[in-house]
Design a protein around this motif. Structure first.
Motif, PDB file in Angstrom:
ATOM      1  N   UNK A  38      -4.882   2.803   2.322  1.00 55.85           N
ATOM      2  CA  UNK A  38      -4.696   3.556   1.087  1.00 55.85           C
ATOM      3  C   UNK A  38      -3.179   4.199   1.075  1.00 55.85           C
ATOM      4  N   UNK A  39      -3.036   4.799   2.457  1.00 60.00           N
ATOM      5  CA  UNK A  39      -1.638   5.418   2.510  1.00 60.00           C
ATOM      6  C   UNK A  39      -0.372   4.274   2.266  1.00 60.00           C
ATOM      7  N   UNK A  40      -0.643   3.328   2.665  1.00 58.52           N
ATOM      8  CA  UNK A  40       0.360   2.191   2.516  1.00 58.52           C
ATOM      9  C   UNK A  40       0.638   1.624   1.048  1.00 58.52           C
ATOM     10  N   UNK A  41      -0.459   1.909   0.261  1.00 60.65           N
ATOM     11  CA  UNK A  41      -0.289   1.429  -1.175  1.00 60.65           C
ATOM     12  C   UNK A  41       0.371   2.756  -1.889  1.00 60.65           C
ATOM     13  N   UNK A  42       0.274   3.855  -1.358  1.00 66.60           N
ATOM     14  CA  UNK A  42       0.833   4.947  -2.234  1.00 66.60           C
ATOM     15  C   UNK A  42       2.372   5.549  -1.402  1.00 66.60           C
TER      16      UNK A  42
END
Lengths: 217, 202
Positions: free
Chosen positions: B149-153
């Motif tokens: 989730x952090x990577x996508x953002x």
């Protein structure tokens, strides 16, 4: 009126929660369950505001609205940690609306830029599997298109007639806005605050909508 | 200061002036701001003032509530990852760390490679990425769900903003971010890919 008071209460409550969250996050403290609960409550309140505002832009589809929600929450997360954003503790309502407006503004601008880009594609470019060039696919004026133009003209006339039914003060505000004069300048001309101009404008838009709907039936 | 913060902060300053009774004109206010920001700032302040104060909160339908919950869960996951102190890597960095090519990863996920590449470029709305894909990415890239989730953002790898059209070499404008559904449809998926993700498409 009851609803309006409740809404104001939520803003005040969120502002108090924001003060508690920032006191921890900007001083390097650790998050307690209470502070996490504060954060959850603020995010939940913002979620519904964002949707309320986004509804005013029919060109934003559900995916776009979700993305705007996500960007706003990300923004909130960053600003809560930023020592330079102390104003959100005092003006949380203004902070929220301005932040959401900024994100929507950027979103709409990107959408419009993309539309301009696609509109400036070459007329000689081949499109589709048939190998036709774009200009061969452009339709001539058809009876349907003429009818559409006629309907638009009729709508414009009805709008002008509806404006003529408004009280003089409201008519003055809407006519100035339709001339593209900024709200702040109208406020100066009419000796009112910009916030009042916005309220009048919003009320007039609803009234015009009602007049036009009644006419249709 | 980051660009978006500047415009928000300037708008708040302007509103505070008006609220305090100083009826300073928009042009006068904008003229005091840095020259390179004036056009953009004026347009934004006008937009902001026209919209006015916050609207009343909307009453959400069940579907809107589910979508909003998905968004909040996504933001919360990324946030948890950030405050845990673990390094935040974007999708490309996570994939590179596993020494997997974008094509191989796409095949493992039964996803058109164009969609995955577009996600890595940050041109797919993160809020529209299905939960199932987040879970599968976590599994294949040996990362936690919150790390994905952090990577996508996270900011995507830096690329040139203008690209060259592969057919005629004419420079193209910046790529538009689109929803996962649209990216999927535009990628001309195979029937196998279509079947694998059919339940997540409209």
């Amino acid at each position: 009126m009851q609803h309006e008071r409740q809404w104001h209460d939520v803003v005040v409550e969120c502002q108090e929660r924001v003060q508690r969250i920032r006191a921890i996050l900007t001083s390097g403290g650790t998050l307690t369950p209470e502070i996490r609960a504060d954060l959850e409550a603020v995010i939940l309140a913002m979620r519904n505001w964002i949707l309320g505002r986004a509804k005013r832009f029919p060109e934003l589809d559900e995916d776009a609205v979700s993305e705007i929600q996500l960007k706003t929450i990300q923004r909130l997360d960053r600003d809560l940690r930023s020592p330079g954003f102390g104003s959100m503790e005092r003006q949380f309502g203004a902070y929220t609306s301005t932040t959401v407006n900024r994100i929507i503004f950027e979103f709409l601008r990107n959408m419009r830029e993309q539309r301009v880009l696609s509109a400036s594609e070459s007329l000689d470019a081949q499109v589709g599997e048939e190998g036709l060039v774009r200009h061969e696919l452009i339709e001539d004026i058809t009876p349907e298109r003429l009818a559409e133009a006629y309907r638009e003209e009729q709508l414009h006339t009805r709008l002008q007639q509806a404006i003529a039914q408004l009280p003089p003060h409201d008519r003055e505000v809407i006519n100035l806005r339709l001339q593209g004069i900024p709200g702040v300048e109208i406020a100066q001309r009419l000796n009112l605050t910009p916030v009042n101009i916005t309220r009048i404008y919003n009320r007039v838009v609803v009234r015009l909508h009602q007049i036009l709907i009644v006419e249709e039936h | 200061m980051e660009e978006r913060s500047y415009f928000v902060e300037a708008a708040l300053r302007y509103e505070a002036l008006l609220e305090s009774g100083q009826l300073i004109g928009l042009d006068t206010f904008v003229a005091q701001e840095p020259a390179e920001t004036r056009d953009e700032l004026r347009a934004f302040l006008e937009f902001n003032l026209t919209l006015g104060e916050l609207d009343e909160p909307a009453v959400l339908t069940a579907e809107q509530e589910a979508r909003a919950d998905h968004v909040i869960a996504l933001a919360r996951g990324a946030w948890e990852h950030t405050i845990s102190g673990a390094p935040v890597q974007n999708l490309t960095q996570l994939r590179d760390a596993q020494q997997i090519t974008v094509g191989r990863l796409a095949r493992q996920l039964k996803l058109p490679v164009d969609v995955l590449a577009r996600m890595e470029r940050g041109k797919v709305f993160v809020a529209s990425v299905p939960n199932r894909l987040i879970e599968q990415l976590a599994q294949v890239l040996h990362a936690s769900r919150s790390a994905i989730q952090a990577a996508l953002l996270a900011p995507p790898p830096a690329t040139r903003s203008a690209r060259l059209n592969a057919v005629d070499g004419i420079s193209e404008g910046e790529e538009q971010a689109v929803s996962f559904d649209r990216a999927f449809v535009e990628s001309e998926p195979t029937s196998e890919e279509q079947a694998a993700w059919a339940t997540h498409l409209p």
